[in-house]
Design a protein around this motif. Structure first.
Motif, PDB file in Angstrom:
ATOM      1  N   LYS A 188       0.805  -1.223   0.000  1.00  0.00           N
ATOM      2  CA  LYS A 188       0.000   0.000   0.000  1.00  0.00           C
ATOM      3  C   LYS A 188       0.839   1.275   0.000  1.00  0.00           C
ATOM      4  O   LYS A 188       0.346   2.344   0.330  1.00  0.00           O
ATOM      5  CB  LYS A 188      -0.927  -0.002   1.211  1.00  0.00           C
ATOM      6  N   SER A 189       2.103   1.158  -0.354  1.00  0.00           N
ATOM      7  CA  SER A 189       2.995   2.315  -0.304  1.00  0.00           C
ATOM      8  C   SER A 189       3.652   2.572  -1.652  1.00  0.00           C
ATOM      9  O   SER A 189       3.804   1.653  -2.466  1.00  0.00           O
ATOM     10  CB  SER A 189       4.071   2.107   0.767  1.00  0.00           C
ATOM     11  N   ALA A 190       4.073   3.827  -1.850  1.00  0.00           N
ATOM     12  CA  ALA A 190       4.740   4.218  -3.091  1.00  0.00           C
ATOM     13  C   ALA A 190       6.221   4.509  -2.812  1.00  0.00           C
ATOM     14  O   ALA A 190       6.843   3.826  -2.005  1.00  0.00           O
ATOM     15  CB  ALA A 190       4.023   5.419  -3.703  1.00  0.00           C
ATOM     16  N   HIS A 191       6.768   5.541  -3.457  1.00  0.00           N
ATOM     17  CA  HIS A 191       8.215   5.767  -3.415  1.00  0.00           C
ATOM     18  C   HIS A 191       8.700   6.210  -2.033  1.00  0.00           C
ATOM     19  O   HIS A 191       9.727   5.751  -1.557  1.00  0.00           O
ATOM     20  CB  HIS A 191       8.602   6.808  -4.471  1.00  0.00           C
ATOM     21  N   GLN A 192       7.969   7.118  -1.412  1.00  0.00           N
ATOM     22  CA  GLN A 192       8.381   7.636  -0.103  1.00  0.00           C
ATOM     23  C   GLN A 192       7.909   6.675   0.996  1.00  0.00           C
ATOM     24  O   GLN A 192       7.047   6.998   1.812  1.00  0.00           O
ATOM     25  CB  GLN A 192       7.796   9.045   0.108  1.00  0.00           C
ATOM     26  N   LEU A 193       8.484   5.494   1.029  1.00  0.00           N
ATOM     27  CA  LEU A 193       8.010   4.402   1.878  1.00  0.00           C
ATOM     28  C   LEU A 193       7.949   4.777   3.354  1.00  0.00           C
ATOM     29  O   LEU A 193       6.967   4.462   4.048  1.00  0.00           O
ATOM     30  CB  LEU A 193       8.916   3.180   1.681  1.00  0.00           C
ATOM     31  N   LEU A 194       8.967   5.466   3.856  1.00  0.00           N
ATOM     32  CA  LEU A 194       9.021   5.780   5.286  1.00  0.00           C
ATOM     33  C   LEU A 194       8.110   6.949   5.676  1.00  0.00           C
ATOM     34  O   LEU A 194       8.081   7.347   6.849  1.00  0.00           O
ATOM     35  CB  LEU A 194      10.459   6.079   5.710  1.00  0.00           C
ATOM     36  N   ASN A 195       7.392   7.480   4.716  1.00  0.00           N
ATOM     37  CA  ASN A 195       6.421   8.538   5.005  1.00  0.00           C
ATOM     38  C   ASN A 195       5.035   8.176   4.474  1.00  0.00           C
ATOM     39  O   ASN A 195       4.155   9.031   4.428  1.00  0.00           O
ATOM     40  CB  ASN A 195       6.871   9.862   4.382  1.00  0.00           C
ATOM     41  N   ASP A 196       4.853   6.929   4.082  1.00  0.00           N
ATOM     42  CA  ASP A 196       3.618   6.531   3.417  1.00  0.00           C
ATOM     43  C   ASP A 196       2.775   5.624   4.318  1.00  0.00           C
ATOM     44  O   ASP A 196       2.999   5.538   5.529  1.00  0.00           O
ATOM     45  CB  ASP A 196       3.948   5.841   2.084  1.00  0.00           C
ATOM     46  N   ASN A 197       1.817   4.949   3.743  1.00  0.00           N
ATOM     47  CA  ASN A 197       0.827   4.178   4.508  1.00  0.00           C
ATOM     48  C   ASN A 197       1.434   3.150   5.460  1.00  0.00           C
ATOM     49  O   ASN A 197       0.928   2.959   6.567  1.00  0.00           O
ATOM     50  CB  ASN A 197      -0.129   3.473   3.535  1.00  0.00           C
ATOM     51  N   GLU A 198       2.510   2.487   4.999  1.00  0.00           N
ATOM     52  CA  GLU A 198       3.094   1.410   5.812  1.00  0.00           C
ATOM     53  C   GLU A 198       4.418   1.822   6.452  1.00  0.00           C
ATOM     54  O   GLU A 198       5.300   1.005   6.679  1.00  0.00           O
ATOM     55  CB  GLU A 198       3.275   0.167   4.936  1.00  0.00           C
ATOM     56  N   ARG A 199       4.539   3.117   6.753  1.00  0.00           N
ATOM     57  CA  ARG A 199       5.778   3.666   7.301  1.00  0.00           C
ATOM     58  C   ARG A 199       6.180   3.013   8.620  1.00  0.00           C
ATOM     59  O   ARG A 199       7.357   2.742   8.859  1.00  0.00           O
ATOM     60  CB  ARG A 199       5.657   5.185   7.473  1.00  0.00           C
ATOM     61  N   GLU A 200       5.204   2.762   9.485  1.00  0.00           N
ATOM     62  CA  GLU A 200       5.504   2.187  10.796  1.00  0.00           C
ATOM     63  C   GLU A 200       6.052   0.765  10.644  1.00  0.00           C
ATOM     64  O   GLU A 200       7.044   0.401  11.282  1.00  0.00           O
ATOM     65  CB  GLU A 200       4.244   2.179  11.655  1.00  0.00           C
ATOM     66  N   SER A 201       5.427  -0.019   9.798  1.00  0.00           N
ATOM     67  CA  SER A 201       5.870  -1.391   9.563  1.00  0.00           C
ATOM     68  C   SER A 201       7.262  -1.422   8.943  1.00  0.00           C
ATOM     69  O   SER A 201       8.114  -2.232   9.344  1.00  0.00           O
ATOM     70  CB  SER A 201       4.870  -2.108   8.652  1.00  0.00           C
ATOM     71  N   ALA A 202       7.512  -0.549   7.965  1.00  0.00           N
ATOM     72  CA  ALA A 202       8.813  -0.501   7.301  1.00  0.00           C
ATOM     73  C   ALA A 202       9.902  -0.048   8.270  1.00  0.00           C
ATOM     74  O   ALA A 202      11.005  -0.619   8.290  1.00  0.00           O
ATOM     75  CB  ALA A 202       8.753   0.432   6.098  1.00  0.00           C
ATOM     76  N   ALA A 203       9.596   0.960   9.077  1.00  0.00           N
ATOM     77  CA  ALA A 203      10.582   1.454  10.047  1.00  0.00           C
ATOM     78  C   ALA A 203      10.912   0.377  11.075  1.00  0.00           C
ATOM     79  O   ALA A 203      12.082   0.197  11.448  1.00  0.00           O
ATOM     80  CB  ALA A 203      10.050   2.704  10.732  1.00  0.00           C
ATOM     81  N   ASN A 204       9.905  -0.347  11.542  1.00  0.00           N
ATOM     82  CA  ASN A 204      10.145  -1.426  12.516  1.00  0.00           C
ATOM     83  C   ASN A 204      10.988  -2.542  11.922  1.00  0.00           C
ATOM     84  O   ASN A 204      11.817  -3.143  12.613  1.00  0.00           O
ATOM     85  CB  ASN A 204       8.813  -1.973  13.030  1.00  0.00           C
TER      86      ASN A 204
END
Length: 321
Positions: A287-303
C-alpha cells in the motif's frame, strides 16, 4: 548617422576585446593552478585531491563504539526522509549520522545548479570515513538516490547491513526519454540551455508532485518541487557508472520497496542484481509508493529496519563473547 554607427561599433569592439582579455586571464590563472596541482594526487571520482582530504583524530584514549548507522537521503529531499526512524534509533541506542548533500536544504538553487555527482559522492565518502573513526561497524540506509549512493559506497567501503529503500538504480520508464536526450553530447547541451530547471511531475491521481500513496502527508514533506536539470543529470551519471561486476562489501543487502512506486524501476533493479549474482532480500509493501518511510506502511517498514539493525548488533555482541 555614420558617427553614431562608428561609436557603436567601437564600443562593441571594446567590449569584445575586454571579454577576450578577461577570458584569457581566467584561462591563464586556471592553467597556473593546474600546473601546480599536477604534483598532487587527484581523485576524479570525488573531484578532489588526496592531500586535501578531511582529517579526524578522536584521541588516543577513545574507544570506538561497536555499531553506527549512516542514513543517506533521496533526491530533492533532505534527512527528514528518515524522520520516523530517528526516535526509534535513539530508543534502541543506535548512533547515527544523517548528512545533507551539497546543494540541498539551502535557501536557493544556486549551488545545486552547479552540482556534480562527484560532489554527492565526496559527501558520502566523507560522512562514512568520519563515522568510521568512531564506530567499528557501520550499517548504511539509503533512500532512492541515497540508495544508489549507498550501493556504490558498499562497493568501496565495508558495510555491515546495507538497507536500500526504493533504490534509484534504474530510472522509471516515464523518464527514460529525458535521460537519453540529456546524455546526447549535442542535443543534451541544447536542452539544458533551453530548460535549465524542471518541475517534478504530478503523477496521475496525485495532488502533489511527490510519489506518495497517502497524498495527505505529501504537503508536509520538505523537498524542492523545482530542480536544476544539472542535478537530474547527476543522478543519471550515478546510475550509469555503477559497475555490477564489483563486489558489494556488506554482510547482507536488504531492499524495502513500495509496490505502488512510480518514480524508479524496482523490477529492473531486482533483475540486474539477480543477473549479476548479487544476493539480496526484498521486503514488499503493498500500500505504499516511493516515499516508503512517510507513506501508509511507514511504521511497519521502520520497525523492519530496526529489527534488521538490532539483529546485526546482537550478532556483533555475540561474536565478541
Amino acid at each position: 548617422m555614420n558617427i553614431a554607427l562608428t561609436i557603436t561599433l567601437a564600443l562593441v569592439l571594446v567590449l569584445v576585446l575586454l571579454g577576450l582579455a578577461i577570458r584569457g586571464r581566467s584561462l591563464y590563472c586556471r592553467r597556473l593552478n593546474n600546473i601546480w596541482l599536477k604534483r598532487f594526487s587527484f581523485d576524479s571520482a570525488t573531484n578532489s585531491y588526496f592531500e586535501a582530504r578531511q582529517r579526524i583524530f578522536p584521541g588516543q584514549e577513545y574507544t570506538k563504539i561497536p555499531h553506527a548507522v549512516l542514513l543517506l537521503h533521496g533526491y530533492s529531499t533532505s534527512p527528514r526522509d528518515f524522520e520516523i526512524l530517528y526516535p526509534k534509533l535513539e530508543k534502541a541506542n543506535i548512533p547515527y549520522d544523517a548528512p545533507v548533500y551539497t546543494g540541498f536544504g539551502l535557501g536557493d538553487l544556486q549551488q545545486l545548479s552547479a552540482v556534480k555527482a562527484s560532489d554527492w559522492w565526496r559527501d558520502v565518502l566523507n560522512a562514512y570515513d568520519r563515522l568510521a573513526m568512531f564506530s567499528q561497524n557501520i550499517s548504511v540506509i539509503g533512500h532512492s538516490n541515497g540508495a544508489t549512493l549507498a550501493f556504490l559506497l558498499a562497493q568501496s567501503r565495508p558495510v555491515d547491513q546495507l538497507i536500500l529503500i526504493n533504490p534509484n538504480l534504474f530510472i522509471h520508464p516515464r523518464s527514460k526519454r529525458k535521460k537519453k536526450l540529456l546524455n546526447h553530447p549535442i542535443l543534451g547541451r541544447l536542452y539544458s540551455l533551453l530548460h535549465p530547471y524542471f518541475e517534478k511531475p504530478i503523477l496521475p491521481g496525485n495532488t502533489f508532485n511527490l510519489d506518495y500513496a497517502d497524498q495527505s502527508r505529501a504537503s508536509t514533506t520538505f523537498h524542492f518541487p523545482v530542480l536544476p536539470i544539472t542535478s537530474f543529470k547527476a543522478i543519471c551519471w550515478l546510475q550509469d557508472n555503477i559497475d555490477y561486476k564489483l563486489k558489494v562489501h556488506c554482510k547482507k543487502m536488504n531492499i524495502l520497496y513500495g509496490k505502488l512506486d512510480r518514480s524508479v524501476s524496482n523490477p529492473e533493479a531486482f533483475a540486474k542484481l539477480e543477473a549479476s549474482n548479487i544476493p539480496f532480500t526484498a521486503y514488499a509493501y503493498e500500500k505504499s509508493a516511493h516515499q516508503l518511510l512517510n507513506d501508509n506502511e511507514r511504521e511497519s517498514a521502520a520497525n523492519k529496519i530496526i529489527e534488521i539493525l538490532q539483529d546485526s548488533i546482537n550478532e556483533i555482541k555475540r561474536s565478541k563473547k
